[in-house]
Design a protein around this motif. Structure first.
Motif, PDB file in Angstrom:
ATOM      1  N   PHE A  67      16.352   4.120  29.138  1.00 48.23           N
ATOM      2  CA  PHE A  67      17.208   3.438  28.164  1.00 48.23           C
ATOM      3  C   PHE A  67      18.431   4.277  27.808  1.00 48.23           C
ATOM      4  N   ASP A  68      18.238   5.585  27.682  1.00 46.19           N
ATOM      5  CA  ASP A  68      19.343   6.487  27.363  1.00 46.19           C
ATOM      6  C   ASP A  68      20.378   6.462  28.482  1.00 46.19           C
ATOM      7  N   LYS A  69      19.927   6.591  29.713  1.00 37.73           N
ATOM      8  CA  LYS A  69      20.844   6.616  30.856  1.00 37.73           C
ATOM      9  C   LYS A  69      21.603   5.303  31.011  1.00 37.73           C
ATOM     10  N   LEU A  70      20.966   4.195  30.649  1.00 35.51           N
ATOM     11  CA  LEU A  70      21.606   2.888  30.781  1.00 35.51           C
ATOM     12  C   LEU A  70      22.449   2.511  29.564  1.00 35.51           C
ATOM     13  N   GLY A  71      22.397   3.340  28.525  1.00 32.19           N
ATOM     14  CA  GLY A  71      23.219   3.107  27.342  1.00 32.19           C
ATOM     15  C   GLY A  71      22.774   1.945  26.479  1.00 32.19           C
ATOM     16  N   VAL A  72      21.466   1.727  26.384  1.00 29.49           N
ATOM     17  CA  VAL A  72      20.980   0.609  25.569  1.00 29.49           C
ATOM     18  C   VAL A  72      20.299   1.051  24.270  1.00 29.49           C
ATOM     19  N   LEU A  73      20.329   2.345  23.982  1.00 24.81           N
ATOM     20  CA  LEU A  73      19.738   2.817  22.728  1.00 24.81           C
ATOM     21  C   LEU A  73      20.707   2.562  21.578  1.00 24.81           C
ATOM     22  N   PRO A  74      20.176   2.426  20.365  1.00 26.25           N
ATOM     23  CA  PRO A  74      21.066   2.259  19.201  1.00 26.25           C
ATOM     24  C   PRO A  74      22.036   3.437  19.103  1.00 26.25           C
ATOM     25  N   GLU A  75      23.215   3.180  18.620  1.00 28.58           N
ATOM     26  CA  GLU A  75      24.250   4.216  18.541  1.00 28.58           C
ATOM     27  C   GLU A  75      23.762   5.461  17.794  1.00 28.58           C
TER      28      GLU A  75
END
Length: 91
Positions: A67-75
């Motif tokens: 999720f971190d690598k794909l940029g889908v975590l909350p800001e």
């Protein structure tokens, strides 16, 4: 309401990228969006373990990494100084 919308946006992005959203990945992503700030992997693991009897901390860490690598975590979870992937000792 904003966090729920952001969660749906994250799930839609994963779908667009053809990333399989397994029940575990879905549960991890939902738990992250329900927690304020940047919850530790061990906290996520303890929260999810009752629903996934064979769950291992490394599985949670792996999902968070994707999720971190794909940029889908909350800001607020993606602070460069203490981002998920920079923290080697999460469990």
């Amino acid at each position: 309401m904003g966090a729920q919308r952001d969660l749906q946006t994250a799930k839609a992005k994963l779908e667009r990228l053809s990333i399989r959203l397994t029940p575990l990945r879905s549960a991890v992503l939902e738990a992250i969006y329900q927690e304020p700030g940047r919850p530790a992997v061990d906290k996520l693991y303890r929260r999810l373990a009752p629903g996934f009897p064979k769950l291992q901390p490394t599985s949670v860490r792996s999902a968070v990494h994707v999720f971190d690598k794909l940029g889908v975590l909350p800001e607020e979870s993606r602070n460069a100084e203490n981002g998920w992937t920079n923290c080697k000792k999460m469990c």
